[in-house]
Design a protein around this motif. Structure first.
Motif, PDB file in Angstrom:
ATOM      1  N   ILE A  51       3.389   1.025  -1.853  1.00 26.57           N
ATOM      2  CA  ILE A  51       1.735   1.811  -2.116  1.00 26.57           C
ATOM      3  C   ILE A  51       2.336   2.373  -2.841  1.00 26.57           C
ATOM      4  N   TYR A  52       3.425   3.531  -2.566  1.00 29.31           N
ATOM      5  CA  TYR A  52       3.591   4.795  -3.841  1.00 29.31           C
ATOM      6  C   TYR A  52       4.189   3.769  -4.834  1.00 29.31           C
ATOM      7  N   GLN A  83      -5.014  10.039  -3.467  1.00 26.68           N
ATOM      8  CA  GLN A  83      -4.688   9.217  -4.860  1.00 26.68           C
ATOM      9  C   GLN A  83      -2.934   9.107  -3.688  1.00 26.68           C
ATOM     10  N   ARG A  84      -2.566   7.222  -4.203  1.00 24.26           N
ATOM     11  CA  ARG A  84      -1.226   7.402  -3.304  1.00 24.26           C
ATOM     12  C   ARG A  84      -0.605   7.320  -4.388  1.00 24.26           C
ATOM     13  N   HIS A  85       0.690   7.937  -4.829  1.00 23.78           N
ATOM     14  CA  HIS A  85       0.655   8.322  -6.004  1.00 23.78           C
ATOM     15  C   HIS A  85       2.284   8.897  -5.273  1.00 23.78           C
ATOM     16  N   TYR A 110       3.165  12.293  -3.006  1.00 22.80           N
ATOM     17  CA  TYR A 110       3.496  12.009  -1.827  1.00 22.80           C
ATOM     18  C   TYR A 110       5.021  13.908  -1.812  1.00 22.80           C
ATOM     19  N   CYS A 125      -3.157  13.521   3.168  1.00 20.61           N
ATOM     20  CA  CYS A 125      -3.352  13.031   2.015  1.00 20.61           C
ATOM     21  C   CYS A 125      -3.041  12.027   1.341  1.00 20.61           C
ATOM     22  N   PHE A 126      -2.717  10.704   2.315  1.00 21.93           N
ATOM     23  CA  PHE A 126      -2.900   9.719   2.265  1.00 21.93           C
ATOM     24  C   PHE A 126      -4.059   8.510   2.419  1.00 21.93           C
ATOM     25  N   HIS A 127      -4.945   9.315   3.320  1.00 21.18           N
ATOM     26  CA  HIS A 127      -5.994   9.028   3.131  1.00 21.18           C
ATOM     27  C   HIS A 127      -7.161   9.320   2.149  1.00 21.18           C
TER      28      HIS A 127
END
Length: 206
Positions: free
Chosen positions: A201-202, A121-123, A127, A116-118
């Motif tokens: 990031i998130y 979308q880092r949202h 997460y 998921c991280f890679h």
């Protein structure tokens, strides 16, 4: 052989020099780690036995691996199983199987987090919903399938399905809600405790 395999895995984790060097650089909340071990040990005691050797209970392993990372959570889970062994009359061999199944779930949960991280979308929603909510439901499903596979010699396929596997959908939703709510509270009020959560990031506006 299973005991030797588990001991080798523990030794590989603990005796790895890079692990201890990495551990010294982490701000691991050790009181939180101790409280987490005690909470998981109590949580695993509140189970519902559906067959003689099979029971259904919350795992909370997804929250554990998201808060502490893979290697520390694997070590903490050893302490959880040790407490379970001391508080029950089940043979050690069964707890070693449980330890191995729990490690597989931890590894699966962490792998999904990395994917998921890679690749997603880092949202914050990604997460919480994917890495915590859906991930924990998948982890419980895999854990129950592994437990059924281990006890396949003692029960028929029909017995396992009617008496154990049929409860997977009923158990997966509460497991997902438990982990989802726990991680939501942690990332809101104590994000510095969560090893896998990066605020810059998130919570970025980009």
């Amino acid at each position: 052989m299973l005991a030797a395999f588990c001991l080798l895995l523990i030794a590989a984790l603990v005796l790895n020099r890079s692990f201890w060097q990495e551990l010294q650089q982490k701000a691991v909340p050790w009181p939180v780690a101790g409280a987490s071990v005690c909470a998981l040990a109590l949580l695993w005691q509140t189970d519902a036995t559906v067959l003689d050797a099979l029971s259904i209970h919350f795992l909370a392993l997804t929250s554990l691996v998201l808060v502490f990372g893979l290697r520390i959570s694997a070590l903490l889970f050893v302490l959880v199983i040790a407490l379970q062994w001391l508080m029950s009359d089940r043979p050690l061999e069964q707890w070693l199987w449980t330890l191995a199944c729990g490690w597989l779930v931890l590894a699966l949960n962490y792998l999904i987090y990395l994917l998921c991280f890679h690749y997603l979308q880092r949202h914050l929603f990604v997460y919480l919903f994917v890495c915590a909510f859906l991930n924990s439901a998948l982890g419980l499903m895999v854990y129950m399938l592994l437990q059924a596979w281990i006890h396949a010699d003692h029960y028929s396929t029909e017995q396992l399905y009617q008496g154990y596997l049929i409860f997977i959908p009923l158990a997966a939703l509460p497991e997902a809600l438990l982990n989802g709510m726990a991680m939501t509270l942690l990332v809101i009020y104590k994000p510095q405790w969560v090893y896998t959560f990066y605020q810059r990031i998130y919570l970025s506006d980009k």
